[in-house]
Design an enzyme around this catalytic site. Structure first.
Site, PDB file in Angstrom:
ATOM      1  N   LYS A  34       0.871  -1.183   0.000  1.00  0.00           N
ATOM      2  CA  LYS A  34       0.000   0.000   0.000  1.00  0.00           C
ATOM      3  C   LYS A  34       0.899   1.221   0.000  1.00  0.00           C
ATOM      4  O   LYS A  34       2.050   1.160   0.459  1.00  0.00           O
ATOM      5  CB  LYS A  34      -0.888   0.015   1.243  1.00  0.00           C
ATOM      6  CG  LYS A  34      -2.124   0.850   1.099  1.00  0.00           C
ATOM      7  CD  LYS A  34      -3.225   0.082   0.386  1.00  0.00           C
ATOM      8  CE  LYS A  34      -4.448   0.913   0.157  1.00  0.00           C
ATOM      9  NZ  LYS A  34      -5.550   0.091  -0.357  1.00  0.00           N
TER      10      LYS A  34
HETATM   11  P1  NAD Z   1     -12.904   7.749  -2.829  1.00  0.00           P
HETATM   12  O1  NAD Z   1     -11.960   8.806  -2.413  1.00  0.00           O
HETATM   13  O2  NAD Z   1     -13.203   7.567  -4.266  1.00  0.00           O
HETATM   14  O3  NAD Z   1     -14.325   7.944  -2.071  1.00  0.00           O
HETATM   15  C1  NAD Z   1     -14.447   8.089  -0.684  1.00  0.00           C
HETATM   16  C2  NAD Z   1     -15.876   8.532  -0.371  1.00  0.00           C
HETATM   17  O4  NAD Z   1     -16.025   8.635   1.058  1.00  0.00           O
HETATM   18  C3  NAD Z   1     -16.246   9.904  -0.931  1.00  0.00           C
HETATM   19  O5  NAD Z   1     -17.603   9.910  -1.324  1.00  0.00           O
HETATM   20  C4  NAD Z   1     -16.058  10.834   0.272  1.00  0.00           C
HETATM   21  O6  NAD Z   1     -16.824  12.019   0.185  1.00  0.00           O
HETATM   22  C5  NAD Z   1     -16.547   9.915   1.374  1.00  0.00           C
HETATM   23  N1  NAD Z   1     -16.085  10.339   2.679  1.00  0.00           N
HETATM   24  C6  NAD Z   1     -14.875  10.850   3.036  1.00  0.00           C
HETATM   25  N2  NAD Z   1     -14.869  11.160   4.320  1.00  0.00           N
HETATM   26  C7  NAD Z   1     -16.083  10.852   4.811  1.00  0.00           C
HETATM   27  C8  NAD Z   1     -16.689  10.943   6.064  1.00  0.00           C
HETATM   28  N3  NAD Z   1     -16.050  11.471   7.107  1.00  0.00           N
HETATM   29  N4  NAD Z   1     -17.951  10.473   6.191  1.00  0.00           N
HETATM   30  C9  NAD Z   1     -18.620   9.954   5.143  1.00  0.00           C
HETATM   31  N5  NAD Z   1     -18.102   9.855   3.926  1.00  0.00           N
HETATM   32  C10 NAD Z   1     -16.857  10.297   3.763  1.00  0.00           C
HETATM   33  O7  NAD Z   1     -12.345   6.409  -2.182  1.00  0.00           O
HETATM   34  P2  NAD Z   1     -12.688   4.930  -2.626  1.00  0.00           P
HETATM   35  O8  NAD Z   1     -11.691   4.493  -3.632  1.00  0.00           O
HETATM   36  O9  NAD Z   1     -14.141   4.815  -2.910  1.00  0.00           O
HETATM   37  O10 NAD Z   1     -12.314   4.121  -1.291  1.00  0.00           O
HETATM   38  C11 NAD Z   1     -13.233   4.007  -0.202  1.00  0.00           C
HETATM   39  C12 NAD Z   1     -12.790   2.847   0.677  1.00  0.00           C
HETATM   40  O11 NAD Z   1     -12.760   1.644  -0.092  1.00  0.00           O
HETATM   41  C13 NAD Z   1     -11.392   2.982   1.297  1.00  0.00           C
HETATM   42  O12 NAD Z   1     -11.383   2.337   2.545  1.00  0.00           O
HETATM   43  C14 NAD Z   1     -10.529   2.186   0.308  1.00  0.00           C
HETATM   44  O13 NAD Z   1      -9.320   1.727   0.888  1.00  0.00           O
HETATM   45  C15 NAD Z   1     -11.468   1.049  -0.016  1.00  0.00           C
HETATM   46  N6  NAD Z   1     -11.171   0.348  -1.261  1.00  0.00           N
HETATM   47  C16 NAD Z   1     -11.109   1.008  -2.455  1.00  0.00           C
HETATM   48  C17 NAD Z   1     -10.873   0.282  -3.624  1.00  0.00           C
HETATM   49  C18 NAD Z   1     -10.871   0.944  -4.985  1.00  0.00           C
HETATM   50  O14 NAD Z   1     -10.798   0.214  -5.983  1.00  0.00           O
HETATM   51  N7  NAD Z   1     -10.985   2.247  -5.088  1.00  0.00           N
HETATM   52  C19 NAD Z   1     -10.650  -1.090  -3.565  1.00  0.00           C
HETATM   53  C20 NAD Z   1     -10.730  -1.733  -2.333  1.00  0.00           C
HETATM   54  C21 NAD Z   1     -10.987  -0.999  -1.202  1.00  0.00           C
END
Ligand code: NAD
Length: 418
Positions: A108
């Site tokens: 990561k």
């Molecule tokens: P992103 O940045 O695209 O989206 C994050 C979302 O969470 C946004 O809508 C943001 O406004 C919201 N957010 C941020 N702070 C917040 C809060 N305090 N309360 C409520 N909502 C809040 O990120 P992502 O890629 O969607 O990742 C989200 C999670 O999924 C993370 O834990 C990441 O590690 C995990 N993840 C992502 C992927 C991927 O392919 N992108 C894969 C596996 C896991």
């Protein structure tokens, strides 16, 4: 170094490892080895800001394990990023890739920055500086980054270009989650959210319930949450709540997901949408819904709100959204089924793996092919984990980690690492 292992997030992961290790007599040596990352790279990134001033940002790449293959894991741009968090997330990647049967290790990375406060030019210079700084340690057959919170396909395009320029040759396999025009895979953008929904379908199937009679609340409307909402809507699940950093929206009759997707794609925040009731993000987690999908942050389901959770199924789109204590309480006291992060959000890394393979052979698949292969892997892993949980009378997280440990231990033994 020691205090990077003493955060609540990492303590949860270690506790879960130890509990799962007892299920199928994992060797103590295996657990001990997995408690520590192989390599932590800490870099400082000087960036010339638009004002002319030079600002220094902290960046990290943690390579946790390469027992099963090259390191693989996302890059996070968020103001809260620190070495301890990246170590925790890297260790989850090792477990996830093992569980999913991928020939990949776990890593990561991240930069402590609030990307929304940077101009596009500043963000590009930061991304290029970070890529140069970790450049000697990554490569298409060494360590392959991907997007995570605060990064996207454009970030990957800049990383690819920087790495290729510095090595003198085009290296499309250096990152996954990049745009289609430069070697990305069809279906990658939606993959994590689709994986979340494929997991929901599996739980409903095991319980003889239909999607149409079930309601879903999603925390986070970014790359994971938005696509989970789109895919859930497609199969007739009633998405009654969604949220972003600004607010949460609730409509017991179901939100208009296609309209909301269009609204957010125009760079709007949900607080500016006026066709649904606004609630706060904490309330969203305790709504009377059948399924809750936390898709934003870690540690949001914890000792403070675990007794108020009403959903009977939790599908962890985010990494580490449920603390160990809350997980155990919800399983034992409320009979909640929690599909853990390493299974629930595995769709992203599965299609990243497909992208990496397609870049190696220069042969690209149709979206249908990507989706059907993704479904095959998720269904197979889900059934294996479900059966393990039933066999040992443990929760799904413990069964998932135990399954991941088994494959890792076999490889570690064969390689003479333990
Ligand atoms: P992103 O940045 O695209 O989206 C994050 C979302 O969470 C946004 O809508 C943001 O406004 C919201 N957010 C941020 N702070 C917040 C809060 N305090 N309360 C409520 N909502 C809040 O990120 P992502 O890629 O969607 O990742 C989200 C999670 O999924 C993370 O834990 C990441 O590690 C995990 N993840 C992502 C992927 C991927 O392919 N992108 C894969 C596996 C896991």
């Amino acid at each position: 170094m020691k205090n990077i292992y003493s955060t609540p997030f990492y303590a949860n992961i270690i506790k879960n490892l130890e509990i799962a290790g007892m299920v199928n007599d994992t060797k103590n040596a295996t657990i001990q080895r997995l408690k520590f990352p192989k390599r932590c790279i800490v870099v400082s990134i000087p960036v010339r800001m638009d004002s002319g001033e030079i600002k220094i940002f902290d960046g990290y790449r943690v390579q946790h394990s390469q027992t099963l293959g090259p390191f693989k894991g996302g890059i996070r741009f968020h103001k809260g990023v620190n070495l301890a968090e990246v170590v925790s997330l890297a260790s989850l990647m090792t477990l996830k890739n093992s569980l999913l049967g991928l020939p990949l290790g776990g890593a990561k990375g991240g930069v402590a920055v609030e990307p929304k406060n940077l101009s596009r030019g500043e963000l590009e210079r930061l991304t290029r500086g970070f890529t140069s700084a970790i450049g000697p340690f990554i490569g298409p057959d060494k360590d392959i980054p991907a997007p995570d919170v605060g990064t996207d396909s454009q970030t990957m395009a800049w990383m690819l270009d920087t790495y290729s320029t510095e090595s003198g040759f085009s290296q499309t396999g250096i990152v996954t989650g990049k745009p289609l025009a430069i070697g990305g895979s069809k279906g990658r953008e939606a993959a994590t959210g689709l994986g979340v929904v494929l997991n929901i379908q599996k739980v409903l199937e095991k319980q003889n319930k239909s999607a149409e009679e079930s309601s879903l609340a999603i925390q986070g409307f970014g790359k994971v949450g938005m696509h989970a909402a789109i895919e859930a809507h497609k199969i007739g699940l009633k998405v009654v709540a969604i949220s972003d950093i600004s607010t949460a929206l609730y409509d017991a009759n179901g939100l208009n997901i296609p309209e909301l997707v269009g609204f957010v794609k125009k760079k709007n925040l949900l607080k500016d949408y006026d066709s649904a009731k606004q609630i706060n993000n904490d309330e969203l987690l305790t709504l009377p819904v059948d399924i809750l999908a936390p898709c934003a942050l870690d540690g949001v389901i914890n000792s403070d709100n675990m007794d108020k959770i009403k959903a009977k199924i939790i599908v962890e789109g985010a990494n580490g959204p449920t603390t160990s204590k809350a997980s155990s309480y919800l399983f034992k006291e409320k009979k909640v089924i929690i599909i853990p992060d390493i299974l629930a959000n595995g769709g992203g890394v599965i299609v990243s793996y497909f992208e990496w393979v397609q870049d190696i052979v220069w042969l690209f698949w149709s979206e249908e092919e990507v989706k059907s292969k993704l479904k095959m892997i998720i269904d197979r892993c889900f059934d294996r984990v479900w059966d393990c949980a039933k066999k040992h009378s443990v929760d799904i997280r413990t069964a998932a980690i135990a399954t991941a440990l088994k494959r890792l231990e076999k490889a570690m033994l064969l390689r003479g690492q333990i």
